[in-house]
Design an enzyme around this catalytic site. Structure first.
Site, PDB file in Angstrom:
ATOM      1  N   ASP A   1       0.860  -1.185   0.000  1.00 60.58           N
ATOM      2  CA  ASP A   1       0.000   0.000   0.000  1.00 60.58           C
ATOM      3  C   ASP A   1       0.891   1.228   0.000  1.00 60.58           C
ATOM      4  OD1 ASP A   1      -3.256   0.269   0.842  1.00 60.58           O
ATOM      5  OD2 ASP A   1      -2.026   2.092   0.887  1.00 60.58           O
TER       6      ASP A   1
ATOM      7  N   THR B   1     -13.242  -3.820  -9.316  1.00 57.40           N
ATOM      8  CA  THR B   1     -14.391  -3.891 -10.231  1.00 57.40           C
ATOM      9  C   THR B   1     -14.232  -2.832 -11.314  1.00 57.40           C
ATOM     10  OG1 THR B   1     -15.740  -4.656  -8.412  1.00 57.40           O
ATOM     11  CG2 THR B   1     -16.910  -3.828 -10.340  1.00 57.40           C
TER      12      THR B   1
ATOM     13  N   LEU C   1     -17.099 -10.797  -2.072  1.00 59.24           N
ATOM     14  CA  LEU C   1     -17.140 -10.732  -0.605  1.00 59.24           C
ATOM     15  C   LEU C   1     -18.271  -9.836  -0.123  1.00 59.24           C
ATOM     16  CD1 LEU C   1     -13.359 -10.021   0.086  1.00 59.24           C
ATOM     17  CD2 LEU C   1     -14.524 -12.237   0.088  1.00 59.24           C
TER      18      LEU C   1
ATOM     19  N   GLU D   1     -19.556  -7.556   2.977  1.00 61.56           N
ATOM     20  CA  GLU D   1     -19.054  -6.935   4.202  1.00 61.56           C
ATOM     21  C   GLU D   1     -19.755  -7.597   5.385  1.00 61.56           C
ATOM     22  OE1 GLU D   1     -18.855  -2.701   4.282  1.00 61.56           O
ATOM     23  OE2 GLU D   1     -18.423  -2.633   2.151  1.00 61.56           O
TER      24      GLU D   1
ATOM     25  N   PHE E   1     -32.044 -12.668  -0.234  1.00 61.32           N
ATOM     26  CA  PHE E   1     -32.250 -11.353  -0.846  1.00 61.32           C
ATOM     27  C   PHE E   1     -33.712 -11.073  -1.138  1.00 61.32           C
ATOM     28  CE2 PHE E   1     -28.537  -8.688  -1.661  1.00 61.32           C
ATOM     29  CZ  PHE E   1     -27.649  -9.432  -0.903  1.00 61.32           C
TER      30      PHE E   1
ATOM     31  N   CYS F   1     -21.007  -1.416  -2.764  1.00 61.96           N
ATOM     32  CA  CYS F   1     -20.959  -2.137  -4.045  1.00 61.96           C
ATOM     33  C   CYS F   1     -22.229  -2.033  -4.864  1.00 61.96           C
ATOM     34  CB  CYS F   1     -20.664  -3.608  -3.789  1.00 61.96           C
ATOM     35  SG  CYS F   1     -18.948  -3.897  -3.402  1.00 61.96           S
TER      36      CYS F   1
ATOM     37  N   LYS G   1     -25.328  -1.933   6.732  1.00 64.17           N
ATOM     38  CA  LYS G   1     -25.871  -3.230   7.102  1.00 64.17           C
ATOM     39  C   LYS G   1     -25.158  -3.689   8.372  1.00 64.17           C
ATOM     40  CE  LYS G   1     -23.076  -6.583   4.788  1.00 64.17           C
ATOM     41  NZ  LYS G   1     -23.053  -7.671   3.842  1.00 64.17           N
TER      42      LYS G   1
ATOM     43  N   ARG H   1     -21.104   3.918   3.640  1.00 67.43           N
ATOM     44  CA  ARG H   1     -21.288   4.354   2.252  1.00 67.43           C
ATOM     45  C   ARG H   1     -22.705   4.013   1.771  1.00 67.43           C
ATOM     46  NH1 ARG H   1     -15.875   1.969  -0.276  1.00 67.43           N
ATOM     47  NH2 ARG H   1     -16.109   0.597   1.519  1.00 67.43           N
TER      48      ARG H   1
HETATM   49  C1  UDX Z   1     -22.588  -6.991  -1.977  1.00 71.97           C
HETATM   50  C2  UDX Z   1     -22.597  -8.381  -2.639  1.00 71.97           C
HETATM   51  O1  UDX Z   1     -23.470  -9.251  -1.898  1.00 71.97           O
HETATM   52  C3  UDX Z   1     -21.194  -8.947  -2.674  1.00 71.97           C
HETATM   53  O2  UDX Z   1     -21.209 -10.199  -3.351  1.00 71.97           O
HETATM   54  C4  UDX Z   1     -20.293  -7.958  -3.421  1.00 71.97           C
HETATM   55  O3  UDX Z   1     -18.957  -8.423  -3.444  1.00 71.97           O
HETATM   56  C5  UDX Z   1     -20.340  -6.592  -2.751  1.00 71.97           C
HETATM   57  O4  UDX Z   1     -21.697  -6.156  -2.686  1.00 71.97           O
HETATM   58  P1  UDX Z   1     -22.438  -6.049   0.496  1.00 71.97           P
HETATM   59  O5  UDX Z   1     -22.507  -4.694  -0.116  1.00 71.97           O
HETATM   60  O6  UDX Z   1     -21.429  -6.313   1.558  1.00 71.97           O
HETATM   61  O7  UDX Z   1     -22.183  -7.164  -0.629  1.00 71.97           O
HETATM   62  O8  UDX Z   1     -23.862  -6.330   1.136  1.00 71.97           O
HETATM   63  P2  UDX Z   1     -25.060  -7.338   0.944  1.00 71.97           P
HETATM   64  O9  UDX Z   1     -25.134  -8.256   2.072  1.00 71.97           O
HETATM   65  O10 UDX Z   1     -25.064  -7.926  -0.406  1.00 71.97           O
HETATM   66  O11 UDX Z   1     -26.291  -6.321   1.092  1.00 71.97           O
HETATM   67  C6  UDX Z   1     -26.449  -5.269   0.155  1.00 71.97           C
HETATM   68  C7  UDX Z   1     -27.571  -4.353   0.554  1.00 71.97           C
HETATM   69  O12 UDX Z   1     -28.836  -4.946   0.296  1.00 71.97           O
HETATM   70  C8  UDX Z   1     -27.594  -3.953   2.030  1.00 71.97           C
HETATM   71  O13 UDX Z   1     -27.907  -2.595   2.094  1.00 71.97           O
HETATM   72  C9  UDX Z   1     -28.703  -4.794   2.615  1.00 71.97           C
HETATM   73  O14 UDX Z   1     -29.287  -4.188   3.738  1.00 71.97           O
HETATM   74  C10 UDX Z   1     -29.660  -4.876   1.442  1.00 71.97           C
HETATM   75  N1  UDX Z   1     -30.517  -6.057   1.456  1.00 71.97           N
HETATM   76  C11 UDX Z   1     -29.961  -7.285   1.283  1.00 71.97           C
HETATM   77  C12 UDX Z   1     -31.890  -5.946   1.602  1.00 71.97           C
HETATM   78  O15 UDX Z   1     -32.434  -4.836   1.752  1.00 71.97           O
HETATM   79  N2  UDX Z   1     -32.660  -7.071   1.558  1.00 71.97           N
HETATM   80  C13 UDX Z   1     -32.138  -8.305   1.383  1.00 71.97           C
HETATM   81  O16 UDX Z   1     -32.909  -9.283   1.339  1.00 71.97           O
HETATM   82  C14 UDX Z   1     -30.736  -8.419   1.258  1.00 71.97           C
END
Ligand code: UDX
Length: 465
Positions: free
Chosen positions: A35, A132, A172, A174, A283, A294, A354, A361
């Site tokens: 880094d 990405t 991944l 978070e 989801f 993401c 979450k 973010r």
């Molecule tokens: C996401 C992808 O899942 C991951 O594969 C990618 O590498 C990065 O983006 P992340 O951003 O960590 O991961 O969160 P994720 O658990 O996917 O949730 C995304 C958002 O959707 C959150 O704001 C969560 O609260 C929301 N969500 C998720 C819902 O509102 N309802 C659901 O049923 C699932």
């Protein structure tokens, strides 16, 4: 375990880079995380994490303790000895919504220069991109590595045989990134050359075969699919996966609105449709919608790619529009229950985008807090880890680390992020601390409506009849 040990350089010790580096060390490779931020390198050498992610500190400590994981600012040295160099730097959203490739470009050039300066001839290097990037960037990375090598005065060093590019997108989540890195649903590698694919397959062999020491019980015993594609398809897989997830959540949120209008319950509907193997149960949680580092960024970048090709993305546009309305819906549920927001105190329960992360973010909490403040409400936010940062991001928000402190004297509370600490709230105690009308807007449908009502709260979920 007969797998081959690789020398790995991971450039960018941010979220993706650090998890990738630590997990590759965990499965037996020798990893150097590079880094340019000297303070960050110094911190990491002391075992301090630059962000919160469950289990990461332990995995880093284990890697450094075993002598398989180290941190440096010296790109040349790390690349000079590497079999695989990962590019794991940020591609933030630019003003036009497209991914900003400034960091990726600088690193690709730097790797080219390092490759040339190392003067190595015998072993070729795989440059594996985890950042990405827009579809088609693989060729661009290749061109930049070559340019870097030429800048360093060694055009020959960047000849075809000396390096090859792979796209190795990151999935991944978070909050569960450590688990996801060791037990992924799949590994995707896009490359144009067979030797590059084989080097990546060898690197990931312990994960593919689930053959590494693990103290986990029960331990998943499946082999992990290794999906080989061309470069462009691998890059598209990343965007398509995140766009699909975002669309899936927006879909269930639209159904949730219809449930509310018709007296159906979105939780039962999600169970009923999710058991269809073609749909799947995950989801499908309705509520305040998606945020994070993401989903919003990748959907936006994919729409930007479409614009560049003069193509309409009707479905993605709608997914975004549906999501933007979710925050407004939370505020209107508050307004309906409180008559006015002027002078009312509202507790936001959970501020990170979450649970199990300190990441703010595109967190719904920030938009909701700003809107409530502009309507004259007093806003107190609770989060077990992100409270301080949230207060910084949303001026006027009072942030606390104790949920009951946030609830004391509040007319209403909103479940924004379903942390365990929020799910496990003692609702009777919450009701005893709150002021009338003791409104609970459950933005994640985290509580059973009857429990909340039984505790003395005025309950409003999303899509629950
Ligand atoms: C996401 C992808 O899942 C991951 O594969 C990618 O590498 C990065 O983006 P992340 O951003 O960590 O991961 O969160 P994720 O658990 O996917 O949730 C995304 C958002 O959707 C959150 O704001 C969560 O609260 C929301 N969500 C998720 C819902 O509102 N309802 C659901 O049923 C699932």
């Amino acid at each position: 375990m007969a797998s081959r040990v690789s020398e790995v350089a991971v450039v960018g010790a941010g979220y993706v880079g650090l998890v990738t580096g630590a997990s590759l060390a965990r499965i037996g490779h020798r990893v150097t995380c590079v880094d340019e931020d000297g303070d960050r390198v110094a911190w990491l050498r002391e075992g301090k994490m630059p962000f919160y992610e469950p289990g990461l500190e332990e995995m880093v400590a284990r890697g450094t303790g075993a002598g398989r994981l180290s941190f440096t600012e010296d790109l040349d040295a790390a690349v000079g000895r590497a079999d695989v160099a990962f590019v794991a730097v940020g591609t933030p959203q630019g003003d036009d919504g497209a991914a900003d490739l400034t960091n990726v470009s600088a690193v690709a050039r730097g790797i080219g220069r390092a490759l040339a300066r190392s003067g190595r001839r015998a072993r070729p290097l795989v440059v594996a991109n985890k950042s990405t990037v827009p579809v088609g960037s693989g060729d661009y990375v290749s061109a930049l590595v070559r340019e870097g090598a030429e800048e360093a005065g060694d055009a020959g060093a960047a000849g075809e045989a000396r390096f090859g590019v792979a796209s190795n997108p990151e999935f991944l989540r978070e909050g569960s990134a450590v688990y996801d890195s060791l037990f992924p649903d799949r590994i995707v590698v896009g490359a144009e050359e067979a030797w590059v694919v084989e080097a990546m397959r060898a690197l990931y062999a312990p994960v593919i075969e689930q053959n590494f020491p693990v103290e986990m019980d029960p331990r998943p015993s499946v082999t992990v699919p290794f999906v080989v594609t061309d470069l462009a398809s691998a890059e598209m897989i990343k965007y398509a996966a995140n766009a699909f997830l975002a669309t899936k959540v927006s879909f269930v949120n639209e159904i949730s609105d219809l449930c509310e209008l018709t007296g159906a319950d979105v939780g039962s509907v999600a169970t009923g449709i999710g058991l269809d193997g073609r749909i799947g149960p995950r989801f499908l949680n309705a509520g305040i919608g998606w945020g994070g580092s993401c989903l919003p960024k990748d959907v936006s970048a994919l729409r930007a790619v479409a614009r560049e090709h003069r193509h309409d993305t009707k479905l993605l546009d709608a997914a975004v529009a549906v999501n933007e309305r979710r925050r407004d819906l939370a505020v209107s549920k508050l307004r309906d229950g409180l008559a006015t927001l002027e002078g009312r105190r509202v507790a936001l329960l959970g501020l990170a985008f979450k649970p199990n992360t300190d990441d703010l973010r595109e967190a719904p909490s920030l938009g909701i807090a700003a809107e409530l403040l502009s309507l004259g409400a007093e806003v107190v936010g609770y989060d077990p880890v992100a409270a301080k940062a949230a207060a910084h991001e949303a001026p006027g928000l009072r942030a606390v680390f104790d949920p009951y402190e946030a609830l004391a004297g509040a007319h209403a509370a909103v479940v924004v992020t379903e942390w365990e600490e929020v799910r496990n709230l003692d609702l009777r105690r919450a009701a005893s601390l709150m002021r009338e009308p003791k409104l609970l807007v459950d933005g994640r449908n985290a509580f059973a409506p009857d429990d909340a009502r039984g505790a003395g709260l005025l309950y409003r979920g999303f899509g629950r009849g």
